[in-house]
Design a protein around this motif. Structure first.
Motif, PDB file in Angstrom:
ATOM      1  N   ALA A  64      48.622  37.484  43.573  1.00  0.00           N
ATOM      2  CA  ALA A  64      48.083  35.768  44.007  1.00  0.00           C
ATOM      3  C   ALA A  64      46.914  35.820  45.091  1.00  0.00           C
ATOM      4  CB  ALA A  64      49.119  34.908  44.515  1.00  0.00           C
ATOM      5  N   PHE A  65      47.089  36.827  46.059  1.00  0.00           N
ATOM      6  CA  PHE A  65      45.975  36.772  46.948  1.00  0.00           C
ATOM      7  C   PHE A  65      44.904  37.559  46.319  1.00  0.00           C
ATOM      8  CE2 PHE A  65      43.439  39.210  50.156  1.00  0.00           C
ATOM      9  CZ  PHE A  65      42.958  38.215  51.104  1.00  0.00           C
ATOM     10  N   ILE A  66      44.769  38.423  45.582  1.00  0.00           N
ATOM     11  CA  ILE A  66      43.585  38.974  44.607  1.00  0.00           C
ATOM     12  C   ILE A  66      42.987  37.965  43.646  1.00  0.00           C
ATOM     13  CG2 ILE A  66      42.969  40.914  42.965  1.00  0.00           C
ATOM     14  CD1 ILE A  66      45.140  42.512  44.306  1.00  0.00           C
ATOM     15  N   MET A  67      43.922  37.494  43.216  1.00  0.00           N
ATOM     16  CA  MET A  67      43.285  36.497  42.188  1.00  0.00           C
ATOM     17  C   MET A  67      42.607  35.205  43.036  1.00  0.00           C
ATOM     18  SD  MET A  67      42.519  35.073  39.220  1.00  0.00           S
ATOM     19  CE  MET A  67      43.599  35.747  38.079  1.00  0.00           C
ATOM     20  N   CYS A  68      42.939  34.605  44.473  1.00  0.00           N
ATOM     21  CA  CYS A  68      42.387  33.770  45.295  1.00  0.00           C
ATOM     22  C   CYS A  68      41.252  34.361  45.834  1.00  0.00           C
ATOM     23  CB  CYS A  68      43.382  33.252  46.367  1.00  0.00           C
ATOM     24  SG  CYS A  68      44.821  32.373  45.620  1.00  0.00           S
ATOM     25  N   PHE A  69      41.104  35.798  45.969  1.00  0.00           N
ATOM     26  CA  PHE A  69      40.100  36.399  46.668  1.00  0.00           C
ATOM     27  C   PHE A  69      38.456  36.277  45.784  1.00  0.00           C
ATOM     28  CE2 PHE A  69      37.313  39.764  48.765  1.00  0.00           C
ATOM     29  CZ  PHE A  69      37.689  39.644  50.001  1.00  0.00           C
ATOM     30  N   THR A  70      38.900  35.865  44.419  1.00  0.00           N
ATOM     31  CA  THR A  70      37.553  35.685  43.779  1.00  0.00           C
ATOM     32  C   THR A  70      36.862  34.431  44.523  1.00  0.00           C
ATOM     33  OG1 THR A  70      38.765  34.079  42.285  1.00  0.00           O
ATOM     34  CG2 THR A  70      38.612  36.592  41.634  1.00  0.00           C
ATOM     35  N   ILE A  71      37.672  33.592  45.167  1.00  0.00           N
ATOM     36  CA  ILE A  71      36.884  32.496  45.760  1.00  0.00           C
ATOM     37  C   ILE A  71      35.938  32.804  46.882  1.00  0.00           C
ATOM     38  CG2 ILE A  71      37.250  30.116  46.861  1.00  0.00           C
ATOM     39  CD1 ILE A  71      38.207  30.274  44.008  1.00  0.00           C
ATOM     40  N   VAL A  72      36.026  34.140  47.570  1.00  0.00           N
ATOM     41  CA  VAL A  72      35.241  34.422  48.532  1.00  0.00           C
ATOM     42  C   VAL A  72      33.612  34.386  48.156  1.00  0.00           C
ATOM     43  CG1 VAL A  72      35.188  37.027  47.909  1.00  0.00           C
ATOM     44  CG2 VAL A  72      35.190  36.131  50.484  1.00  0.00           C
ATOM     45  N   GLY A 137      43.866  33.161  28.543  1.00  0.00           N
ATOM     46  CA  GLY A 137      44.714  33.581  29.601  1.00  0.00           C
ATOM     47  C   GLY A 137      43.993  33.675  31.034  1.00  0.00           C
ATOM     48  N   TYR A 138      44.560  33.618  31.872  1.00  0.00           N
ATOM     49  CA  TYR A 138      43.989  33.588  33.386  1.00  0.00           C
ATOM     50  C   TYR A 138      43.194  34.863  33.440  1.00  0.00           C
ATOM     51  CZ  TYR A 138      46.905  29.794  34.404  1.00  0.00           C
ATOM     52  OH  TYR A 138      47.289  28.539  34.559  1.00  0.00           O
ATOM     53  N   ARG A 139      43.873  36.295  33.304  1.00  0.00           N
ATOM     54  CA  ARG A 139      43.396  37.404  33.560  1.00  0.00           C
ATOM     55  C   ARG A 139      41.816  37.824  32.960  1.00  0.00           C
ATOM     56  NH1 ARG A 139      45.710  40.966  30.823  1.00  0.00           N
ATOM     57  NH2 ARG A 139      44.737  42.964  31.932  1.00  0.00           N
ATOM     58  N   TRP A 140      41.847  37.363  31.551  1.00  0.00           N
ATOM     59  CA  TRP A 140      40.578  37.900  30.822  1.00  0.00           C
ATOM     60  C   TRP A 140      39.574  36.810  30.899  1.00  0.00           C
ATOM     61  CZ3 TRP A 140      39.484  42.351  29.132  1.00  0.00           C
ATOM     62  CH2 TRP A 140      40.381  43.008  28.591  1.00  0.00           C
ATOM     63  N   THR A 141      39.749  35.525  31.281  1.00  0.00           N
ATOM     64  CA  THR A 141      38.913  34.488  31.835  1.00  0.00           C
ATOM     65  C   THR A 141      38.217  34.985  33.146  1.00  0.00           C
ATOM     66  OG1 THR A 141      40.244  32.619  30.629  1.00  0.00           O
ATOM     67  CG2 THR A 141      38.566  32.110  32.206  1.00  0.00           C
ATOM     68  N   THR A 142      39.200  35.569  34.115  1.00  0.00           N
ATOM     69  CA  THR A 142      38.395  35.868  35.312  1.00  0.00           C
ATOM     70  C   THR A 142      37.642  37.122  35.165  1.00  0.00           C
ATOM     71  OG1 THR A 142      40.563  34.908  36.371  1.00  0.00           O
ATOM     72  CG2 THR A 142      39.104  36.319  37.523  1.00  0.00           C
ATOM     73  N   ALA A 145      34.354  35.995  33.726  1.00  0.00           N
ATOM     74  CA  ALA A 145      33.311  35.449  34.741  1.00  0.00           C
ATOM     75  C   ALA A 145      32.948  36.452  35.806  1.00  0.00           C
ATOM     76  CB  ALA A 145      34.363  34.410  35.737  1.00  0.00           C
ATOM     77  N   LEU A 146      33.597  37.281  36.109  1.00  0.00           N
ATOM     78  CA  LEU A 146      33.197  38.452  37.082  1.00  0.00           C
ATOM     79  C   LEU A 146      32.228  39.332  36.711  1.00  0.00           C
ATOM     80  CD1 LEU A 146      36.737  39.783  38.505  1.00  0.00           C
ATOM     81  CD2 LEU A 146      35.113  38.637  40.021  1.00  0.00           C
ATOM     82  N   MET A 147      32.346  39.752  35.300  1.00  0.00           N
ATOM     83  CA  MET A 147      31.116  39.995  34.672  1.00  0.00           C
ATOM     84  C   MET A 147      29.714  39.289  34.606  1.00  0.00           C
ATOM     85  SD  MET A 147      33.282  41.790  31.425  1.00  0.00           S
ATOM     86  CE  MET A 147      31.752  42.638  30.792  1.00  0.00           C
ATOM     87  N   LEU A 148      29.841  38.127  34.378  1.00  0.00           N
ATOM     88  CA  LEU A 148      28.961  37.012  34.572  1.00  0.00           C
ATOM     89  C   LEU A 148      28.279  37.052  36.120  1.00  0.00           C
ATOM     90  CD1 LEU A 148      27.149  35.211  32.993  1.00  0.00           C
ATOM     91  CD2 LEU A 148      28.952  33.271  33.286  1.00  0.00           C
ATOM     92  N   MET A 149      29.255  37.278  36.791  1.00  0.00           N
ATOM     93  CA  MET A 149      28.773  36.978  38.204  1.00  0.00           C
ATOM     94  C   MET A 149      27.744  38.214  38.683  1.00  0.00           C
ATOM     95  SD  MET A 149      29.297  35.070  41.012  1.00  0.00           S
ATOM     96  CE  MET A 149      28.299  35.137  42.553  1.00  0.00           C
ATOM     97  N   ASN A 150      28.255  39.309  38.243  1.00  0.00           N
ATOM     98  CA  ASN A 150      27.293  40.653  38.357  1.00  0.00           C
ATOM     99  C   ASN A 150      26.093  40.451  37.939  1.00  0.00           C
ATOM    100  OD1 ASN A 150      28.454  42.748  39.807  1.00  0.00           O
ATOM    101  ND2 ASN A 150      29.747  43.337  38.194  1.00  0.00           N
ATOM    102  N   PHE A 249      41.978  43.451  35.977  1.00  0.00           N
ATOM    103  CA  PHE A 249      42.375  44.102  34.901  1.00  0.00           C
ATOM    104  C   PHE A 249      43.612  44.741  34.956  1.00  0.00           C
ATOM    105  CE2 PHE A 249      42.674  48.075  32.132  1.00  0.00           C
ATOM    106  CZ  PHE A 249      42.347  47.420  30.692  1.00  0.00           C
ATOM    107  N   LEU A 250      44.317  45.039  36.300  1.00  0.00           N
ATOM    108  CA  LEU A 250      45.552  45.656  36.404  1.00  0.00           C
ATOM    109  C   LEU A 250      46.677  44.570  36.678  1.00  0.00           C
ATOM    110  CD1 LEU A 250      44.385  48.689  38.521  1.00  0.00           C
ATOM    111  CD2 LEU A 250      45.033  48.853  36.087  1.00  0.00           C
ATOM    112  N   ALA A 251      46.161  43.254  36.779  1.00  0.00           N
ATOM    113  CA  ALA A 251      47.135  42.253  37.227  1.00  0.00           C
ATOM    114  C   ALA A 251      48.044  41.753  36.087  1.00  0.00           C
ATOM    115  CB  ALA A 251      46.342  40.997  37.873  1.00  0.00           C
TER     116      ALA A 251
END
Length: 536
Positions: A64-72, A137-142, A145-150, A249-251
Motif C-alpha cells: 500500500a505504501f509503495i503504491m501511495c509513494f507514486t504520489i511523491v 487493473g491497478y498494477r498495469w495502469t500504474t 503511467a510510470l513509463m509515460l512519466m519517464n 510489477f512485483l506487487a
C-alpha cells in the motif's frame, strides 16, 4: 453453446469462455457454508485492532505504501514549481523588473501557468484512470503511467523557455492523474479494515516526502547563478519512476478487482500474498469480498461514468468530490507556495528556503501523527476539528498581516504559515484520502476516485491563479492578508462537512453500501446498527 464454471456455478456463453469477464457469485448469498465464511471473515476484521492488523499483514502495508509513494512525483513537481518562482537564477532568466523592488519577479500569468499546467494534464489523467483501471487493473495502469512519466520528464528538463516548461509540466500531469486516482483505491483494498485509515493517510506523507526532497534540493542550489539551479532539481524526478516500476510489477493485484473480474483463484493467491497465510482465514476473507461484490453487482453490471450520478451513488460521488475540492480551501495552497509566501511575508530569500525545508519536515512529522489519530478518532471528528483549527489560524494570519509591518510581524506570519501547513498535514489532509477511499462503492471505486480528483483540479486550477494573484507583487500583493480569504473558505468547508460528511470508521464496505442504500442521514451513520447478516 454454454459451459459451466465449475468453481462458481455461473453460466457463461461460448464467447465468454477463456476470457476474463465480470462474474457474479450468487452462491455466496445462498450457500450457508460460504455465507458463514463471509460473516466470520467480516467479524474477524472488526475484531482486529491496528497493531494486530499490522502484525498479521506487514506485506499489505508495504505494498500500500509503495503504491501511495507514486504520489511523491506529483508532490515533487508541484513544490518544485513553487520554489522555482523564488529561485534568484530562475527569476533572473525568466523574470521582469518590478518598480520599487530589488531583483526580478516571474510575472503572475507565468506563475499561474507553471502551477496550473500540470494540474490540467492531471485532470485529463484522472478521467482516463477509471476506464483503463477497470480494464487492466491497478498494477498495469500504474506501470504504464510510470513509463509515460519517464518519457515526459525529458521535455521539462531540456526546456529553454517558460512556454516549453509549461508544456512539459502539462504532459507530466497526465501520469500524475493516473497515480492519484489509483493510489487511495488500491491502498484501501489491500489492507484490513483496521489499517485503512493509516495506509490511505500515507498519501499525504508522500506529498511531504516530495516537499522535503524539493526543499533540500532548492535550498542547496538556490545560491547558484546558472541554469543548473533549476535543471538539477528537475533531473531528480528521474530518481523515482524506474525503481517504482520494478516494485509495482512485483506487487499483487487488488483481490477486490480480481474478484469483480471473475479471477477467483488469482484473488485467493493475492490475499495470501498480502498476509492471510492461514487457509481458513484466506477463504473467509475471499468469501467476505465475494459477498460484497455480489451485493453491489445486483445493483448494476459493468460500471460506467454515468453510474456515478445514479441513485445513492450520486450522494457518494458528491461527498468524494467535496472532500477532494475542499483540500484547496483550508490553507493547502499556502503550503504549496511556502517559499514564495515566506518571501512575501518579508523573510530573506535564503531564510525562506530554510523555513521551507523546516516546514516540509514538520509536515512529515504531522503525517506520522495522523496514523494514531485515525485509530483513536473518527474520520468526521478529525476533519471537523482540523478544519476549524485552520480556519482560526488563517484569520489570525490575516490579522498579523494587517497591523504595521515589523520584523516580529514578519516572523509571526511565517510561523503561522508553518503551523497551518502542520495542521493540514496532520488532520484534514490525510483523513480526506481515507474518507475518499471508504466512501466509494467497490464496483465504482476506480471511477469515483478519478472523478473526485477531477473535482479537486476544477477547484484548484482557478484557486492557484487566485493564490498567485494574492501573493505576487505584480498582482494584489496581499501577502498574509490572504488568510482572510482562506479562513472564509475553510469555514464553508466546515459547514458542508458538518451536515453532509458521514462517519465510516469501523465500517466494512458491505456496511457502507447498506447505510447509503438505506439513505441514513450523515450524522446518524455512527449510531446506526447494521446486522452482520444483512445484505440490503
Amino acid at each position: 453453446m454454454e459451459s459451466r464454471n465449475l468453481e462458481t456455478g455461473n453460466i457463461k456463453s461460448k464467447e465468454q469462455v477463456g476470457q476474463h469477464v465480470d462474474t457474479l457469485y450468487p452462491e455466496v448469498l445462498v450457500n450457508q457454508d460460504l455465507f458463514g465464511d463471509a460473516v466470520d471473515g467480516e467479524n474477524r476484521e472488526h475484531d482486529m485492532n491496528m497493531w494486530a492488523a499490522a502484525k498479521s499483514h506487514p506485506k499489505a502495508c508495504i505494498w500500500a505504501f509503495i503504491m501511495c509513494f507514486t504520489i511523491v512525483m506529483e508532490s515533487f513537481d508541484m513544490f518544485l514549481n513553487g520554489n522555482f518562482v523564488a529561485l534568484p537564477a530562475f527569476q533572473k532568466k525568466y523574470g521582469v523588473k518590478v518598480a520599487g523592488q530589488d531583483g526580478f519577479t516571474i510575472p503572475t500569468r507565468w506563475q499561474s501557468a507553471l502551477f496550473q499546467s500540470g494540474q490540467c494534464g492531471a485532470f485529463v489523467g484522472v478521467f482516463l484512470a477509471g476506464p483503463i483501471t477497470n480494464r487492466l487493473g491497478y498494477r498495469w495502469t500504474t506501470i504504464m503511467a510510470l513509463m509515460l512519466m519517464n518519457a515526459t520528464i525529458f521535455i521539462s528538463f531540456f526546456a529553454d523557455s517558460l512556454a516549453v516548461l509549461t508544456v512539459g509540466q502539462a504532459l507530466e500531469g497526465v501520469p500524475w492523474g493516473l497515480f492519484i486516482a489509483n493510489s487511495p483505491a488500491y491502498a484501501s483494498e489491500v489492507v484490513p479494515l483496521a489499517l485503512r485509515g493509516a495506509c490511505t493517510a500515507t498519501l499525504q506523507m508522500s506529498w511531504s516526502i516530495g516537499g522535503i526532497i524539493v526543499a533540500g534540493a532548492t535550498y542547496g542550489y538556490n545560491q547558484r547563478g546558472d541554469q543548473w539551479a533549476w535543471r538539477i532539481p528537475l533531473a531528480l524526478q528521474w530518481v523515482f519512476p524506474t525503481p517504482l516500476l520494478v516494485l509495482i510489477f512485483l506487487a499483487p493485484e487488488s483481490p477486490w478487482w480480481l474478484i469483480r473480474h471473475g479471477r477467483k483463484e488469482e484473488a485467493l493467491r493475492s490475499i495470501e500474498r498480502l498476509g492471510e497465510k492461514s487457509g481458513k482465514n484466506s477463504q473467509q476473507t475471499l468469501a467476505m469480498m465475494e459477498r460484497t461484490v455480489e451485493i453491489e453487482a445486483q445493483q448494476g453490471g459493468t460500471p460506467t461514468l454515468l453510474d456515478l450520478v445514479k441513485g445513492t451513488d450520486l450522494r457518494r460521488t458528491t461527498i468524494i468530490c467535496l472532500m477532494y475540492a475542499s483540500q484547496n480551501f483550508a490553507g493547502n495552497l499556502i503550503a504549496n507556495q511556502a517559499t514564495f509566501f515566506f518571501e512575501q511575508a518579508g523573510i530573506s530569500t535564503n531564510k525562506s528556503f530554510q523555513l521551507n525545508l523546516i516546514n516540509s519536515c514538520l509536515q512529515f512529522v504531522a503525517n506520522a501523527c495522523s496514523w494514531p489519530l485515525s485509530a483513536w478518532f473518527g474520520r468526521r471528528t478529525i476533519y471537523l476539528y482540523g478544519t476549524a483549527t485552520n480556519a482560526f489560524l488563517l484569520f489570525l494570519l490575516g490579522i498579523c498581516a494587517s497591523i504595521p509591518k515589523t520584523h516580529a510581524t514578519n516572523y509571526a506570519q511565517a510561523c503561522l504559515g508553518v503551523i497551518i501547513s502542520f495542521v493540514f498535514a496532520g488532520t484534514l489532509g490525510p483523513i480526506s484520502y481515507t474518507i475518499i477511499a471508504e466512501t466509494s462503492s467497490v464496483r465504482l471505486r476506480a471511477l469515483s476516485t478519478g472523478v473526485g480528483r477531477a473535482a479537486y483540479y476544477v477547484a484548484e486550477i482557478p484557486m492557484i491563479y487566485l493564490a498567485s494573484k494574492m501573493l505576487n507583487p505584480t498582482g494584489w500583493d496581499l501577502a498574509g492578508k490572504c488568510g482572510y480569504v482562506w479562513g472564509g473558505t475553510a469555514c464553508v468547508c466546515w459547514i458542508m462537512a458538518f451536515f453532509f460528511l458521514p462517519e465510516l470508521k469501523h465500517r466494512s464496505y458491505r456496511e457502507s453500501d447498506i447505510l447509503f442504500n438505506r439513505r441514513v442521514p450523515a450524522r446518524k451513520f455512527k449510531s446506526t446498527i447494521v446486522d452482520v447478516k444483512d445484505n440490503e
